[in-house]
Design a protein around this motif. Structure first.
Motif, mmCIF file in Angstrom:
data_model
loop_
_atom_site.group_PDB
_atom_site.id
_atom_site.type_symbol
_atom_site.label_atom_id
_atom_site.label_comp_id
_atom_site.label_asym_id
_atom_site.label_seq_id
_atom_site.Cartn_x
_atom_site.Cartn_y
_atom_site.Cartn_z
ATOM 1 N N ASP A 71 49.463 43.214 51.013
ATOM 2 C CA ASP A 71 49.490 42.224 51.980
ATOM 3 C C ASP A 71 50.702 42.412 52.658
ATOM 4 N N PHE A 72 50.668 42.605 54.021
ATOM 5 C CA PHE A 72 51.532 42.884 55.157
ATOM 6 C C PHE A 72 51.873 41.731 55.895
ATOM 7 N N SER A 73 53.057 41.586 56.333
ATOM 8 C CA SER A 73 53.676 40.653 57.329
ATOM 9 C C SER A 73 54.800 41.121 58.136
ATOM 10 N N LEU A 74 55.250 40.592 59.219
ATOM 11 C CA LEU A 74 56.126 40.684 60.087
ATOM 12 C C LEU A 74 57.467 39.908 59.914
ATOM 13 N N ASP A 75 58.493 40.596 59.571
ATOM 14 C CA ASP A 75 59.817 40.082 59.227
ATOM 15 C C ASP A 75 60.141 39.703 60.681
ATOM 16 N N TYR A 76 61.616 38.823 60.715
ATOM 17 C CA TYR A 76 62.111 38.264 61.711
ATOM 18 C C TYR A 76 62.485 39.417 62.951
ATOM 19 N N ASP A 77 62.528 40.457 62.576
ATOM 20 C CA ASP A 77 63.149 41.605 63.447
ATOM 21 C C ASP A 77 61.818 42.296 63.885
ATOM 22 N N GLY A 78 60.553 41.800 63.522
ATOM 23 C CA GLY A 78 59.561 42.333 64.312
ATOM 24 C C GLY A 78 59.109 43.772 63.471
ATOM 25 N N LYS A 79 59.674 43.972 62.312
ATOM 26 C CA LYS A 79 59.112 44.820 61.495
ATOM 27 C C LYS A 79 58.100 44.620 60.446
ATOM 28 N N VAL A 80 57.338 45.601 60.129
ATOM 29 C CA VAL A 80 56.102 45.296 59.243
ATOM 30 C C VAL A 80 56.560 45.516 57.837
ATOM 31 N N GLN A 81 56.379 44.617 56.816
ATOM 32 C CA GLN A 81 56.858 44.924 55.545
ATOM 33 C C GLN A 81 55.789 44.212 54.555
ATOM 34 N N ALA A 82 55.753 44.952 53.443
ATOM 35 C CA ALA A 82 54.605 44.729 52.448
ATOM 36 C C ALA A 82 55.090 43.266 51.707
ATOM 37 N N GLU A 83 54.432 42.220 52.129
ATOM 38 C CA GLU A 83 54.815 40.893 51.336
ATOM 39 C C GLU A 83 54.475 40.769 49.936
ATOM 40 N N THR A 84 53.187 41.314 49.547
ATOM 41 C CA THR A 84 52.897 41.378 48.131
ATOM 42 C C THR A 84 52.112 42.559 47.806
ATOM 43 N N ILE A 85 52.554 43.074 46.869
ATOM 44 C CA ILE A 85 51.816 44.581 46.174
ATOM 45 C C ILE A 85 51.088 43.947 44.801
ATOM 46 N N ASN A 86 49.825 43.919 44.718
ATOM 47 C CA ASN A 86 49.206 43.633 43.414
ATOM 48 C C ASN A 86 48.496 44.939 42.928
ATOM 49 N N LEU A 87 48.656 45.271 41.601
ATOM 50 C CA LEU A 87 48.150 46.380 40.781
ATOM 51 C C LEU A 87 46.659 45.586 40.537
ATOM 52 N N THR A 88 45.713 46.264 41.141
ATOM 53 C CA THR A 88 44.381 45.757 41.220
ATOM 54 C C THR A 88 43.662 46.573 39.886
ATOM 55 N N ASP A 89 43.714 47.728 39.768
ATOM 56 C CA ASP A 89 43.039 48.339 38.669
ATOM 57 C C ASP A 89 43.819 48.329 37.137
ATOM 58 N N THR A 90 44.045 47.482 36.562
ATOM 59 C CA THR A 90 44.872 47.408 35.151
ATOM 60 C C THR A 90 43.952 47.858 34.286
ATOM 61 N N TYR A 91 42.833 48.032 34.383
ATOM 62 C CA TYR A 91 42.020 48.680 33.054
ATOM 63 C C TYR A 91 42.651 50.027 32.958
ATOM 64 N N GLU A 92 42.871 50.911 33.786
ATOM 65 C CA GLU A 92 43.379 52.180 33.692
ATOM 66 C C GLU A 92 44.570 52.342 32.930
ATOM 67 N N LEU A 93 45.572 51.301 33.307
ATOM 68 C CA LEU A 93 46.893 51.241 32.643
ATOM 69 C C LEU A 93 46.400 50.694 31.103
ATOM 70 N N MET A 94 45.933 49.612 30.965
ATOM 71 C CA MET A 94 45.482 48.900 29.523
ATOM 72 C C MET A 94 45.050 50.233 28.777
ATOM 73 N N GLU A 95 44.075 50.975 29.270
ATOM 74 C CA GLU A 95 43.257 51.846 28.691
ATOM 75 C C GLU A 95 44.464 53.266 28.151
ATOM 76 N N ALA A 96 45.321 53.662 28.932
ATOM 77 C CA ALA A 96 46.368 54.609 28.808
ATOM 78 C C ALA A 96 47.408 54.145 27.563
ATOM 79 N N ILE A 97 47.485 52.706 27.572
ATOM 80 C CA ILE A 97 48.450 52.063 26.575
ATOM 81 C C ILE A 97 47.802 52.111 25.131
ATOM 82 N N VAL A 98 46.675 51.743 25.266
ATOM 83 C CA VAL A 98 45.716 51.519 24.041
ATOM 84 C C VAL A 98 45.389 52.895 23.430
ATOM 85 N N THR A 99 44.994 53.856 24.360
ATOM 86 C CA THR A 99 44.993 55.230 23.739
ATOM 87 C C THR A 99 46.139 55.866 23.162
ATOM 88 N N LYS A 100 47.262 55.757 23.753
ATOM 89 C CA LYS A 100 48.584 56.280 23.176
ATOM 90 C C LYS A 100 48.764 55.602 22.099
#
Length: 128
Positions: A71-100
């Motif tokens: 999710d992007f937003s503009l800060d007070y200087d007019g710069k584009v910034q990433a407001e939120t970053i969500n990891l959507t594919d948690t299944y692959e991370l969970m699978e890597a942990i379980v396998t290990k």
């Protein structure tokens, strides 16, 4: 009169100390009760599990941008910034942990003789 007040203050202090000790004892017994139903694991095995989880996370490729919702937003200087970053594919991370973690153990199937249907139960043994 002063002696009576001092005695009462001493009694109150003693009772407060006793209440504090009883509260600590209560918390300890509540933790014991909570732990009573948990399976037991040695600290050595727990260290193996922790190390496997840490290694799986450290070796996971977090650079794949398709796994994120940004999710992007503009800060007070007019710069584009990433407001939120969500990891959507948690299944692959969970699978890597379980396998290990699973690779650290010899997992065998056994029958549960405590149940009438003798269904299979997973049993884990550490490979040394």
């Amino acid at each position: 009169m002063s002696e009576t007040k001092e005695m009462l203050e001493a009694t109150v202090k003693g009772l407060q100390d006793k209440i504090g000790q009883l509260n600590m004892d209560l918390k300890g017994k509540q933790q014991e009760l909570e732990d009573a139903g948990k399976p037991v694991i040695s600290s050595t095995v727990m260290n193996v599990v922790n190390d496997a989880i840490n290694e799986a996370i450290e070796n996971y490729n977090f650079d794949n941008t398709d796994q994120y919702d940004l999710d992007f937003s503009l800060d007070y200087d007019g710069k584009v910034q990433a407001e939120t970053i969500n990891l959507t594919d948690t299944y692959e991370l969970m699978e890597a942990i379980v396998t290990k973690v699973e690779k650290q153990f010899n997992i065998i199937e056994e029958l549960d003789t405590t149940e009438p249907d003798n269904h299979k139960v997973t049993h884990v043994e550490k490979i040394i």
